[in-house]
Design a protein around this motif. Structure first.
Motif: not given
Length: 478
Positions: A294-295, A298, A318, A321, A325, A336
């Motif tokens: 997912y990150c 994004m 951001c 996300c 996360t 991250q």
């Protein structure tokens, strides 16, 4: 060059080793470029002689291409620009940066021969060009460049064989070094440094290389024993070992066998799940993988919004996300870290300094667990975080971050580099403000508001990562 010697490095070919003991921050050698040129995209904004960024530059009256700070810079650059100037006028247009660099190198070789100084350890003829290792698309680009070079090269200059010309193109393709602006924050050109070409790669190197006042400096990151091989990193260590090896193979044509790649050192931290005090908490491997995927998605959306200058959309992406996360991913997870880094830059640009400071602090804490303690990227990130905390009014944390950055950059850049001098001024200012804060908070906040209006520590006008210029020192054609 009494500090180094050429030797046969096992599995790497020629390399350089230390002939004496070095300590952190020692300059092992410095070297001017054989030649360097400004990037095509910045040719009207950067001085072609000193590579400084200036609002107003004087244009060469003959070719209309060369740009200079003033007459002094124009005279200083005339020796290299003279033949280029006439060739551009005769050709009727300006060739790309690779062609301009090859032309300048060949003109200098014709004038001075293959050994241009007593400090030069190798000739360009002895350097690898890796043309036989190039992919089909790279060979097509090379052929186009050679064709355009032959059209550009004046008939009045000494003529060279296709093999000689293609060799120089190949050498700069895999050995070109990024030239930065006067503060070392932005890549503005590319140059060729003969001795630097002999320094081999290691993902966890014992040296770093920086441009300082027109010369590159090879600097020690820690203690180096006599006889030890000198290494620098061609790629960013933040990449996973598999990705670093892929980049090195495709860009520099070798298989990395360093300990960090062979043993995948710190890869588990870079894609890990959340830990508290060194103990893994709830997330399962499946949850970590889902959050990672997912990150990654994004990040693509965030990059697109950033390229379009839609900074409020960047913030929204951001934050959405991170909300999903952050409870799952480790504080060292590379995706991250990118989110935190970008969000801190953009929030600072939008003047939301408190939020920017929070994410900048998280980014630096993650970097400290991954990078070498004297890595320049870590130093630049700490500097940015320090300034952001200062802007947020968190003077104690800000001063601590700036002191940390100063300690690192004293090793990686040295005391005479412009960015280190800037940091020294910041360190003195925050130290003075911290004393004032501890004595009388009211007086401190009053003076801080006045200082913020003058913005004495504003770092950048656009949210572009300062660290990127450090990460990409070894120039590769896109």
């Amino acid at each position: 060059m009494e500090n180094v010697a050429i030797f046969d490095s096992p599995g790497k070919g020629r390399g350089l080793k230390a002939t004496k003991e070095f300590w952190a921050g020692d300059v092992i050698f410095s070297e001017p470029s054989i030649s360097a040129v400004v990037f095509d995209s910045l040719s009207e904004r950067i001085c072609h002689s000193c590579f400084r960024r200036q609002d107003k530059l004087q244009r060469c009256g003959q070719c209309k291409f060369g740009h200079y700070c003033d007459r002094t810079c124009q005279r200083a650059g005339w020796a290299e620009h003279k033949q280029e100037c006439g060739a551009i006028k005769a050709y009727g247009k300006v060739p790309n940066e690779n062609i301009r660099l090859v032309a300048r190198i060949i003109w200098r070789l014709d004038k001075e021969g293959s050994v241009m100084s007593d400090m030069q350890l190798t000739t360009l003829e002895e350097l690898e060009d890796h043309i036989d290792d190039m992919q089909e698309d790279e060979l097509k680009e090379l052929k186009v460049d050679i064709h355009n070079f032959l059209d550009f090269w004046p008939r009045s200059s000494k003529q060279h064989t296709i093999d000689n010309i293609s060799h120089i193109f190949g050498v700069i393709n895999c050995n070109g070094f990024t030239v930065s602006d006067q503060r070392g924050l932005q890549a503005v050109g590319v140059g060729l440094f003969a001795n630097l070409c002999l320094v081999n790669h290691d993902c966890w190197p014992n040296c770093t290389v920086i441009l300082n006042h027109g010369k590159i400096e090879l600097r020690s990151l820690g203690k180096i024993e006599e006889g030890e091989e000198l290494t620098v990193s061609y790629v960013d260590f933040l990449n996973l070992s598999e990705e670093r090896r892929r980049l090195l193979k495709t860009q520099y044509f070798f298989d990395c066998t360093c300990e960090h790649c062979k043993n995948h050192i710190k890869d588990d931290l870079k894609l890990g799940g959340l830990e508290v005090d060194g103990v893994k908490v709830c997330p399962t491997e499946e949850q970590v993988k889902e959050a990672t995927d997912y990150c990654f998605q994004m990040l693509e959306k965030m990059d697109n919004a950033r390229l379009n200058g839609n900074y409020h959309e960047v913030v929204k992406i951001c934050k959405d996300c991170i909300e999903k996360t952050e409870p799952v991913l480790a504080d060292t997870h590379i995706y991250q870290l990118r989110m935190w880094s970008t969000l801190s830059e953009v929030q600072a640009y939008l003047q939301f300094f408190n939020e920017a400071a929070e994410y900048a602090r998280k980014m630096v804490q993650g970097y400290m667990k991954l990078y070498h303690p004297n890595n320049a990227v870590l130093g630049m990130a700490a500097m940015r975080a320090g300034v952001t905390h200062w802007q947020a009014g968190e003077i104690e944390v800000g001063h601590g971050m700036i002191c940390k950055a100063y300690a690192i950059l004293m090793v990686t850049h040295g005391p005479t580099h412009p960015i280190t001098k800037d940091l020294e001024a910041m360190r003195m200012q925050t130290e003075m403000e911290l004393r004032m804060f501890k004595q009388n908070e009211y007086v401190y906040h009053s003076m801080r508001e006045a200082a913020l209006k003058n913005k004495p520590m504003a770092m950048m006008h656009e949210p572009n990562s300062m660290e990127e210029g450090i990460k990409n020192l070894f120039h590769r054609r896109k």
